[in-house]
Design an enzyme around this catalytic site. Sequence first.
Site, PDB file in Angstrom:
ATOM      1  N   ASP A 715      10.391  18.063 -14.678  1.00 34.08           N
ATOM      2  CA  ASP A 715       9.812  18.745 -13.579  1.00 34.08           C
ATOM      3  C   ASP A 715      10.027  17.736 -12.359  1.00 34.08           C
ATOM      4  OD1 ASP A 715       7.923  20.569 -12.029  1.00 34.08           O
ATOM      5  OD2 ASP A 715       6.926  18.507 -11.799  1.00 34.08           O
ATOM      6  N   LYS A 719      12.280  18.192  -8.759  1.00 33.01           N
ATOM      7  CA  LYS A 719      11.956  18.089  -7.376  1.00 33.01           C
ATOM      8  C   LYS A 719      12.971  16.988  -6.779  1.00 33.01           C
ATOM      9  CE  LYS A 719       7.315  18.941  -8.506  1.00 33.01           C
ATOM     10  NZ  LYS A 719       5.962  18.613  -9.244  1.00 33.01           N
TER      11      LYS A 719
HETATM   12  N1  LIG Z   1       0.479  24.408 -11.557  1.00 29.39           N
HETATM   13  C1  LIG Z   1       1.114  23.746 -10.358  1.00 29.39           C
HETATM   14  O1  LIG Z   1       0.174  23.023  -9.876  1.00 29.39           O
HETATM   15  C2  LIG Z   1       2.359  24.099  -9.668  1.00 29.39           C
HETATM   16  C3  LIG Z   1       3.053  25.162 -10.010  1.00 29.39           C
HETATM   17  N2  LIG Z   1       4.193  25.385  -9.479  1.00 29.39           N
HETATM   18  C4  LIG Z   1       4.926  26.361 -10.127  1.00 29.39           C
HETATM   19  O2  LIG Z   1       4.477  27.644 -10.239  1.00 29.39           O
HETATM   20  C5  LIG Z   1       4.974  28.577 -11.162  1.00 29.39           C
HETATM   21  C6  LIG Z   1       3.994  29.435 -11.795  1.00 29.39           C
HETATM   22  O3  LIG Z   1       3.277  28.306 -12.485  1.00 29.39           O
HETATM   23  P1  LIG Z   1       2.101  28.870 -13.305  1.00 29.39           P
HETATM   24  O4  LIG Z   1       1.356  30.053 -12.578  1.00 29.39           O
HETATM   25  O5  LIG Z   1       1.381  27.686 -13.884  1.00 29.39           O
HETATM   26  O6  LIG Z   1       2.848  29.593 -14.780  1.00 29.39           O
HETATM   27  P2  LIG Z   1       2.069  30.657 -15.704  1.00 29.39           P
HETATM   28  O7  LIG Z   1       2.601  30.546 -16.991  1.00 29.39           O
HETATM   29  O8  LIG Z   1       0.371  30.454 -15.629  1.00 29.39           O
HETATM   30  O9  LIG Z   1       2.579  31.946 -15.151  1.00 29.39           O
HETATM   31  C7  LIG Z   1       3.860  32.433 -15.058  1.00 29.39           C
HETATM   32  C8  LIG Z   1       3.830  34.088 -14.716  1.00 29.39           C
HETATM   33  O10 LIG Z   1       5.196  34.088 -14.792  1.00 29.39           O
HETATM   34  C9  LIG Z   1       5.407  35.523 -15.530  1.00 29.39           C
HETATM   35  N3  LIG Z   1       6.822  35.595 -16.012  1.00 29.39           N
HETATM   36  C10 LIG Z   1       7.459  34.625 -16.995  1.00 29.39           C
HETATM   37  N4  LIG Z   1       8.681  35.216 -17.036  1.00 29.39           N
HETATM   38  C11 LIG Z   1       8.711  36.289 -16.399  1.00 29.39           C
HETATM   39  C12 LIG Z   1       9.929  37.357 -16.233  1.00 29.39           C
HETATM   40  N5  LIG Z   1      10.852  36.989 -16.582  1.00 29.39           N
HETATM   41  N6  LIG Z   1       9.559  38.306 -15.403  1.00 29.39           N
HETATM   42  C13 LIG Z   1       8.268  38.553 -14.857  1.00 29.39           C
HETATM   43  N7  LIG Z   1       7.274  37.834 -15.011  1.00 29.39           N
HETATM   44  C14 LIG Z   1       7.569  36.596 -15.613  1.00 29.39           C
HETATM   45  C15 LIG Z   1       4.379  35.391 -16.560  1.00 29.39           C
HETATM   46  O11 LIG Z   1       4.066  36.536 -17.140  1.00 29.39           O
HETATM   47  P3  LIG Z   1       3.656  36.799 -18.687  1.00 29.39           P
HETATM   48  O12 LIG Z   1       2.358  36.304 -18.820  1.00 29.39           O
HETATM   49  O13 LIG Z   1       3.902  38.189 -19.000  1.00 29.39           O
HETATM   50  O14 LIG Z   1       4.522  35.763 -19.560  1.00 29.39           O
HETATM   51  C16 LIG Z   1       3.142  34.596 -15.829  1.00 29.39           C
HETATM   52  O15 LIG Z   1       2.594  35.767 -15.196  1.00 29.39           O
HETATM   53  C17 LIG Z   1       6.059  27.564 -11.877  1.00 29.39           C
HETATM   54  O16 LIG Z   1       7.262  27.813 -11.195  1.00 29.39           O
HETATM   55  C18 LIG Z   1       5.316  26.229 -11.561  1.00 29.39           C
HETATM   56  O17 LIG Z   1       6.605  25.129 -11.634  1.00 29.39           O
HETATM   57  C19 LIG Z   1       4.673  24.672  -8.397  1.00 29.39           C
HETATM   58  C20 LIG Z   1       3.774  23.874  -7.905  1.00 29.39           C
HETATM   59  C21 LIG Z   1       2.422  23.292  -8.597  1.00 29.39           C
HETATM   60  N1  LIG Z   2       3.555  20.503 -13.011  1.00 27.51           N
HETATM   61  C1  LIG Z   2       3.840  20.176 -11.527  1.00 27.51           C
HETATM   62  C2  LIG Z   2       3.235  20.979 -10.708  1.00 27.51           C
HETATM   63  C3  LIG Z   2       3.748  21.056  -9.430  1.00 27.51           C
HETATM   64  O1  LIG Z   2       5.042  21.283  -9.094  1.00 27.51           O
HETATM   65  C4  LIG Z   2       3.034  18.880 -11.563  1.00 27.51           C
HETATM   66  O2  LIG Z   2       2.268  18.453 -12.351  1.00 27.51           O
HETATM   67  O3  LIG Z   2       3.390  18.269 -10.450  1.00 27.51           O
END
Ligand SMILES: NC(=O)C1=CN([C@@H]2O[C@H](COP(=O)(O)OP(=O)(O)OC[C@H]3O[C@@H](n4cnc5c(N)ncnc54)[C@H](OP(=O)(O)O)[C@@H]3O)[C@@H](O)[C@H]2O)C=CC1
Ligand SMILES: N[C@@H](CC=O)C(=O)O
Length: 859
Positions: A715, A719
């Site tokens: 990850d 970045k």
């Molecule tokens: N957590 C953080 O602090 C941060 C997160 N991010 C980014 O945010 C993004 C989301 O993270 P997060 O919310 O934690 O992830 P989650 O696993 O909670 O959610 C992912 C979502 O994407 C859906 N999904 C996965 N594959 C597909 C697909 N092929 N088509 C449609 N929907 C799909 C999943 O659906 P289903 O439930 O059906 O699998 C789910 O709704 C990531 O890219 C992460 O890197 C960026 C910065 C900070």
């Molecule tokens: N998993 C990531 C979320 C942000 O991109 C982190 O821990 O920084």
Amino acid sequence: MDVFVEEKSKEQILPRGETWSVHKFGGTCVGNWERIQNVAKIIVEDPSPHKVAVVSAMSKVTDMMYDLLNKAQSRDDSYVAALEMIRQKHRETAIALLDDDDDHHDLSNFLSVLESDIQNLQAMLRAIYIAGHATETFEDWVAGHGELWSAQILASAVRKRGLPCVWMDAREVLVVHPTNKQQVDPDYQASGERLDKWYEKHPSDTIIVTGFIASTPENIPTTLKRDGSDFSAAIMGALFLAKKVTIWTDVDGVYSADPRKVSEAVVLKTLSYQEAWEMSYFGANVLHPRTTMPVMRYNIPITIRNVFNVGAPGTVIGRSSLPDLAEEAEPVPYKSTDSLVKGFATIDNIALVNVEGTGMVGVPGTASEIFEAVKGVGANVVMISQASSEHSVCFAVPEKEADTVYRSLMNKFRKELEAGRLSNVEVVKNCSILAAVGQQMASTPGVSATLFTALAKANINVRAIAQGCSEYNITVVVRQEDSIRALKAVHSRFYLSKTPLAVGLVGPGLIGKTLLDQLKDQVATLKNEFNIDLRVMGIMDSKTMCLDQLGLDLSKWRKLLAEKGEAADSAKFTAHVKDNHFIPNTVIIDCTASAKVADNYFQWLSKGIHIITPNKRANSGPFGQYVQLRALQRRSYTHYFYEATVGAGLPIISTLRGLLETGDRIQKIEGIFSGTLSYIFNNFDGSKSFSQIVTEAKAAGFTEPDPRDDLSGMDVARKVIILAREAGLHLELDEIPIQSLVPKPLRELTTAEEFLDKLPEYDQEMEAQRADADAAGQVLCYVGVVDVLANEGRVELQRYPKSHAFAQLSGSDNIIGFTTRRYLKQPLIVRGPGAGAEVTAAGVFSDLLRLASYLGAPS
Ligand SMILES: NC(=O)C1=CN([C@@H]2O[C@H](COP(=O)(O)OP(=O)(O)OC[C@H]3O[C@@H](n4cnc5c(N)ncnc54)[C@H](OP(=O)(O)O)[C@@H]3O)[C@@H](O)[C@H]2O)C=CC1
Ligand SMILES: N[C@@H](CC=O)C(=O)O
Ligand code: NA
């Protein structure tokens, strides 16, 4: 003609002037007995002392009359039965309306008139049947009966409501000179004289007048041809010198755009006569331009009102829509240009014809020859544009006429084409014309700029442009498939003070659902205070999706997705959010961590869909794809924002861009880029095990869906790649040395859950590393570096003295330092929580607002 009124004033019997109010009721207004009753009520309730109501035939009756004529002429004796239907229709209407008390014997009088008219019609039609032909006069005589009957029925209905009134057969008063098969010119002088004579015999404060019909100076029955009853009403308005003419119809007034295409179109309160002409030319269902002529000369305003919604004030068409009439117009929108365009209209099925060649430059008569050729085949030129270089003339014709025009031009200019003086005659089909109409556009800078910017922002290509010298309209030609979107884009930009944005959200996981909740809480404020109208048209996860035409209710989406969701289908989802019927701009927010979803970006951008994402896959994927994506985005007027991919809601990408765009030179970017790893090492003080803290980080929403992405350094590496590429380096992910914290045996496990189960087995190893560093007065930190000068990136677990800035962090803090030419001795530092649902969703949300402001929302 203007002197006519004064000249004749001594002999006038009719008291002309502002005490008269003229109404016109079209066929649908008097379509059945209940509607006639409603019309009678409107007339009775008009408080004007003197009233004229011009009435059309009951709906469909004029067509039925022409059908009788066609049948009789083609010797089809079913005209007899058809006439009987017409008789029945009027008989039943009269009985239903006038049956109960009939002091004036109106019902019996009308029924006997009807019977006698039907007998005369039978005789006439029989004659036509025998001759197999009807003269125009015969036709006009037959066709006009619908108005004769509706006027008599309506007059009775008004009397029945207690208001004395008479009806007028307009053929006794209205004199017109036929000019051609489709038009007549009113003779105001003769008509005025006849009106006085008529009024002397039938003095009344309320007069119901037949629309559509008139007579020639020789007293031969005729009609007003295609100008119809609206024209009758306008002429009556002029003859009575009325205060106003009200045209009653079945819509609330003139709309700023076709409400079937732009559901947010608004009813215009005022419109100048000229604006009404322009709007009607471009297909808005306004008055025929000729209709306004009679009232224009006396500045009599025409109001368009809805007979089925009498509470609506309608649209007033008058001399000017400038301040006097516009006083009560909509509250002034936020930009001065907004009020300058009154309405928008489109004409579809247009072809552009482009005649090109150096032989036209400075040669008088070429344009006239071109249009001679067009005229020769009877085609109608809808728009013309010639650049002053004179190398080409471009004009628009209805598509159905394009081939004939093309052949005619090829014929006419064969020699010039062979000699090369003309290089090309090109026809571009599938075009639409979009016109912006507004009198105040004249001499106002910025109107066309705003119009073209709105089109560009909606990713719509303009094929040709024309602006009339009157400056009352600007006309552009676009591809027909873009026409509705173009209409929506310009309409929302000028007319509505809101920037509407259709949103599709993919991945309602932790970040996605937090964003949806933030949107739900903020959507009303954005709309009311910031003029941004966000509509989430669809939500899709990996299995299911829910779509809505107007925008999902954000307090219910979870239930909708769970209970009413349909199978996820990316193509259908995309088409739905893009091709909704009222919003010109679409954004898809990808809140997944999926490379498969990121693979759609290219296709989405090429469709003009903007993208916002916290998903790092696209920008850290293969360099070639990344470059293609950015190139497409730049040339396609689409926006692609990804602030939350680095440092979540912290302004990392925007800070870097700011430095670059202002000419600073980046030397190094380094810091702690992982919220998860920051949290882990900020809390790894010996009181808890390593695996326990990893589990806490996941529960707090800091980790990637699979925490191994964080612990492996992948990850952070992503970045680093994103920032490196942003800073201009050409780096691939596999060129970054990564020090993984995932124990080797756990790397191949299928699920994140299995990994977390097994991780405690390796706690000892991590504890040993920590204790070793601690003994040396140091802490462990997982850092990322973009070394621009060395053209490389790296991620590594390092030890820092406990006094170092990296050792002072808490929670999920990121700290990122930019060492640049300007920030050389002391790096520019951005620090704060760099992971977590709320801050990440907020980062995505602020990208969304940035997009709205790029698209025209006020800043
Ligand atoms: N957590 C953080 O602090 C941060 C997160 N991010 C980014 O945010 C993004 C989301 O993270 P997060 O919310 O934690 O992830 P989650 O696993 O909670 O959610 C992912 C979502 O994407 C859906 N999904 C996965 N594959 C597909 C697909 N092929 N088509 C449609 N929907 C799909 C999943 O659906 P289903 O439930 O059906 O699998 C789910 O709704 C990531 O890219 C992460 O890197 C960026 C910065 C900070
Ligand atoms: N998993 C990531 C979320 C942000 O991109 C982190 O821990 O920084
Ligand atoms: Na950020």
